[in-house]
Write an enzyme that holds these catalytic residues in place. Sequence first.
Site, short mmCIF file in Angstrom:
data_model
loop_
_atom_site.label_atom_id
_atom_site.label_comp_id
_atom_site.label_asym_id
_atom_site.label_seq_id
_atom_site.Cartn_x
_atom_site.Cartn_y
_atom_site.Cartn_z
N LEU A 162 -69.47 27.28 -17.45
CA LEU A 162 -70.46 26.25 -17.18
C LEU A 162 -71.06 26.46 -15.80
CD1 LEU A 162 -68.56 23.06 -18.46
CD2 LEU A 162 -70.17 24.50 -19.72
N ASP A 163 -72.33 26.10 -15.64
CA ASP A 163 -72.96 26.15 -14.32
C ASP A 163 -72.21 25.23 -13.37
OD1 ASP A 163 -74.91 27.82 -15.37
OD2 ASP A 163 -76.28 26.17 -15.81
N ARG A 164 -72.31 25.51 -12.08
CA ARG A 164 -71.60 24.71 -11.08
C ARG A 164 -71.97 23.23 -11.19
NH1 ARG A 164 -72.79 22.81 -6.01
NH2 ARG A 164 -74.81 23.87 -5.97
N THR A 176 -73.09 21.63 -13.82
CA THR A 176 -72.87 21.08 -15.16
C THR A 176 -71.42 20.64 -15.30
OG1 THR A 176 -74.56 22.54 -16.08
CG2 THR A 176 -73.00 21.58 -17.63
N ARG A 187 -81.41 23.84 -20.50
CA ARG A 187 -82.29 23.43 -19.42
C ARG A 187 -83.69 24.03 -19.60
NH1 ARG A 187 -78.50 24.95 -14.33
NH2 ARG A 187 -80.22 24.04 -13.11
#
Length: 457
Positions: free
Chosen positions: A184-186, A188, A285
């Site tokens: 996961l993105d930081r 998210t 996104r």
Amino acid sequence: MTDSKKHHRLDSANSSDSSKYRKRQKKQNKIEKPEDPKDPKEVYYESNGLQRIHPYFHNFATYAKGRWVGRTVFEVFSKEFRDRPVDYYLKAIKQGLIEINGQRVDKDTIVRNSDIVTHYIHRHEPPVTLQPLGIVENIKDGLLLVDKPGSIPVHPTGRYNFNSVIKILQIKHGYSSLYPVNRLDRLTSGLMLVGLNPDVARRMERDLTSHRIQKEYICKAKGVFPRGKIVCDQPIRVVAHKLSLNCVDPKDGKPSLTEFELLSTDGTHSIVYCRPKTGRTHQIRVHLQFLGYPIANDPLYCNREVWGESLGRNGVFPKYDKNLSDNKDEDKGKPEKEESQKAADLSETRPKMSGQRDADNIEPWVDLVKRMEEWKTKQELIEQISNSVDTQGVPRVCDKCTDPVLPDPKPDELCIWLHAWRYSGPGWSYETPLPEWANEAKQHIDRVKYIPDKSEP
């Protein structure tokens, strides 16, 4: 013992002695990495509602590069590493923060072939949310399910080391070998699958790539999202790796598909259910932005300074105009343009999409990248200006490394409104609680929840 035996060549291709010698040399030259602290109290502390890391020295060690050999250690650091002022490297050498083969040096020490060059850097990690890393389930066959808060990266990266999912699991929860399956993105939050051994991780990754695992996300989008099931199948490509920038590109993008469905809206924002069928970087996104409903607090894809008034809807963004950027103040006080004129101006600045390129616009993303780079530079400048100051208004700096003391992130800078809510695989399903910003969607979530088809393998 004869002389020929005594001076036997150790680099002989057929010599077993040579193999042993090389292994011994390799072991002797191995760069030892410092062990992580075992006690969480030595690493983590809480202050002003954030989880912080005590500043620490971290040694970056490497073998001397070929181009370094024969140059002074000061010349190597001042010319090869430009992220710090030249004066810093002089001070670091004097303080013993730069070593060669474990020994202190002076600025005129010559770097030789095979030298191990070590730089002890005083690290200040950014603080992250106090929300704890949640353990959803620890399955006996070697799979760990984690509820990751926003603001925490999965792996140590950039300025983050101990404030990462991997390090927190190791230091606070006692896990050793960890193999994240989904990343996961930081910013998210949500469910992460972590293998406790490589075999489990590989098996789960195969299930992901073969679409045997279904992913379900929840987000808070800008505007009133349309009702019914909305499908976006626009191809996505990476535009700039360093900027983590991705866009829809009908010609050169990779196939991507996401299903969306409105859960609730307050007339300004919408809580939207997202089910990505592919796994492109920033897929949800990018697709939401293309549809015209970007995640409402997304600093990357809901950013008018970068994407213009349309916020990138339908792949439209304005050209980069340095003169316009420099002369914004001159426009103050002038009458607003009519909406029709604004639309005409926007249409004139629309870039050619990748399927419509011509000789005058070979690469339509150049303008976008320039706008993003300018915005990033502006943010860095704002951060420098906002450095903490003492009672006399003088910027505070670290007494060990003279790095500025940066301001704390604001609450809306710790996460974006995107949450990996639920993952389902053959015979199993796990979910996390909905985040607070999605509470109003709780009563609608069962309506869209994925129910596996009994005929699925």
